[in-house]
Design an enzyme around this catalytic site. Structure first.
Site, short mmCIF file in Angstrom:
data_model
loop_
_atom_site.label_atom_id
_atom_site.label_comp_id
_atom_site.label_asym_id
_atom_site.label_seq_id
_atom_site.Cartn_x
_atom_site.Cartn_y
_atom_site.Cartn_z
N GLY A 27 63.74 36.20 62.97
CA GLY A 27 64.31 35.63 64.50
C GLY A 27 63.11 35.16 65.40
N MET A 29 62.47 37.14 67.95
CA MET A 29 61.63 38.03 67.96
C MET A 29 60.65 38.84 67.11
SD MET A 29 61.71 38.95 71.79
CE MET A 29 61.10 39.80 71.92
N VAL A 110 65.78 47.48 53.41
CA VAL A 110 67.64 47.75 53.04
C VAL A 110 68.24 46.51 51.12
CG1 VAL A 110 70.19 47.77 53.80
CG2 VAL A 110 68.77 48.95 54.63
N ASP A 153 74.09 45.37 70.67
CA ASP A 153 73.93 44.19 70.26
C ASP A 153 74.61 44.55 68.88
OD1 ASP A 153 73.27 42.01 70.35
OD2 ASP A 153 71.54 41.85 69.15
N ASN A 158 73.50 42.56 62.90
CA ASN A 158 73.01 43.24 62.82
C ASN A 158 73.37 44.82 61.71
OD1 ASN A 158 71.59 41.94 64.06
ND2 ASN A 158 71.78 42.97 66.30
N ASP A 171 68.59 46.75 63.51
CA ASP A 171 67.83 46.25 65.04
C ASP A 171 68.37 46.57 66.47
OD1 ASP A 171 66.69 44.29 67.20
OD2 ASP A 171 67.90 42.61 65.77
#
Length: 499
Positions: A27, A29, A110, A153, A158, A171
């Site tokens: 992603g 970040m 996961v 978020d 997410n 996240d």
């Protein structure tokens, strides 16, 4: 940029035990690798802070350094919050550290699909499937909010659904702990994802648990109807405008079989004013009346990632503890060596906080250290690094004008962290007592208590050898000068020293 970051590759060993297998996500970040834990044999996910993004390359050197510092602090905060959360619907964190100067965290891997992909493949969902997913999400949020953590978020990307049907909230990169001020979020910023932001987020206002409730209700609406509550169109305008001013259609107007109670629950959660929204606990109680019961048949058509399964086959799962007890930091069941606090990362944070105090502006680093005060004590006892964390946060409280809290913190350092009667400990204890007295001077002008502290420190200094006597005397003179100013002249500013 960190040299060699591009060389992180499959087969590399992290912390001597986590062997990277393959890259499974990237992603803006962070990037996430699947890894094999050689000690336990389990598959884990290793999340690295990204230092190679295109937006960073477009910044000049100074801006790059500031942005990288900002990202480091966010990553450290995420690791701290994840270690604080222990719930079946939140991936467990196993370890936190640095590799080649790059922060990483190791967590439960996961195996499954994110909710966005799930919705694309299986919409429309039956109400039973939608409620089963929503109830698991709500359970995760009940725990997070009880720990004073807001996610900020929530969106389908997410949320992960495992092959066993367990829904995970993931996240926590922009999450925050309520009551801990942080300048990682600038005033007026609008963190979150358009389409799922609460009105107060869009306006750049303070967020609370009710902000997550709004985002949850957007996701639940999409689970029930296959569509988000608002989309850009010629009649109603942009999505953000609708979130601020418009109420959506009832879910039952778009999909059949939705009970009135769920219609009402969703619309309450989408209330424009935070105070009118239900809590996550209230939401979970309502959803509990609509989840499948043990022994109920599986949904039709069959789903490869079936969120009703934990409710239909509860014997295969451990039910969420309504009052989960957090394990001590660094203790994760059979993995007794795992821990989330890395001394190098905390020392990096301390160095940044020291610079902020020297510049007279407590900021991101000091705020992040404030959130670690109790955790470093629990894991490391009274080590020097713990004292450094406490001292820097006390200095931050002082500079920000919270003198009472600063005084208490300095007294706690003297009482709880400075042990022994050797000259260094006696000098440090006297210095922290003097700082506490100076803070109380600023808070309420308690000159009597300050004079007593100065007198006691004078006796201590007289009995100490050099250089410890000078250390105490320097702090003593500053305190005495401040008392003289308050007794004989106008008030003037004071700044906290550092040992």
């Amino acid at each position: 940029m960190e040299a060699g970051w591009e060389d992180v590759r499959a087969g590399e060993l992290i912390d001597g035990r986590h062997e990277l297998v393959d890259l499974i996500g990237k992603g803006g970040m962070a990037q996430v690798w699947r890894a094999h834990d050689r000690k336990t044999g389990r598959q884990v996910a290793v999340k690295f802070l990204r230092l190679d993004t295109e937006d960073l390359r477009q910044l000049d050197t100074r801006e790059q350094e500031e942005e990288l510092r900002h990202r480091h602090l966010r990553f450290i905060r995420e690791a701290g919050l994840l270690a604080f959360l222990r719930h079946p619907n939140i991936p467990e964190q196993y370890a936190f550290g640095t590799h080649g100067g790059v922060p990483y965290l190791v967590m439960h891997h996961v195996v499954g699909t994110n909710l966005r992909t799930f919705l694309k493949r299986h919409t429309p969902l039956t109400p039973s499937v939608a409620v089963s997913a929503a109830a698991q999400i709500a359970a995760a949020f009940v725990h997070a909010h009880e720990q004073k953590v807001v996610h900020r978020d929530l969106k389908p990307e997410n949320l992960m659904i495992s092959e066993a049907g367990v829904v995970f909230l993931i996240d926590f990169g922009i999450a925050k702990q309520l009551g801990i001020e942080s300048t990682l979020t600038q005033p007026g910023s609008t963190l979150g994802t358009p389409g799922y932001q609460a009105p107060e987020q869009i306006r750049g206002e303070d967020v609370a648990a009710a902000t997550d409730v709004y985002s949850f209700s957007c996701v639940f609406y999409e689970l029930l109807t296959g569509k988000p509550p608002f989309i850009t169109n010629d009649r109603d305008g942009k999505v953000e405008r609708q979130h601020l001013r418009t109420m959506p259609l009832r879910p039952s107007d778009l999909a059949a079989g939705i009970p009135d109670a769920l219609d009402e629950l969703v619309l309450r959660g989408l209330a424009k004013k935070p105070g009118r929204r239900p809590t996550m606990r209230e939401i979970l109680e309502v959803l509990g009346g609509f989840t499948p019961r043990p022994g109920d048949p599986e949904p039709r058509p069959w789903l490869p990632h079936d969120p009703t399964r934990p409710f239909r086959l509860p014997a295969e799962y451990t039910a969420p503890d309504p009052n989960p007890q957090q394990k001590p930091a660094g203790e994760t069941g059979d993995d007794e060596d795992a821990g989330w606090l890395d001394p190098d990362a905390v020392q990096l944070l301390c160095s940044a906080a020291q610079r902020e105090l020297e510049e007279g502006e407590p900021g991101d680093a000091v705020s992040e250290l404030a959130g670690l005060v109790h955790r470093v004590r629990e894991e490391w006892g009274s080590k020097r690094l713990v004292r450094q964390v406490w001292e820097l946060t006390a200095g931050g409280l002082w500079l920000s004008g919270d003198f009472d809290a600063a005084a208490r913190r300095y007294d706690d350092i003297a009482d709880k962290l400075v042990r022994g009667d050797d000259p260094p400990e006696r000098a440090d204890r006297a210095v922290f007592r003097l700082r506490a007295a100076r803070c109380r001077l600023e808070a309420g002008g308690d000159t009597g208590a300050a004079i007593n502290a100065i007198t006691e420190a004078g006796y201590t200094a007289a009995a100490l050898p050099e250089p410890y006597a000078t250390q105490v005397e320097t702090e003593l003179r500053e305190a005495a000068d401040r008392v003289s100013e308050l007794l004989g002249g106008p008030d003037s500013g004071a700044t906290p020293g550092q040992v």
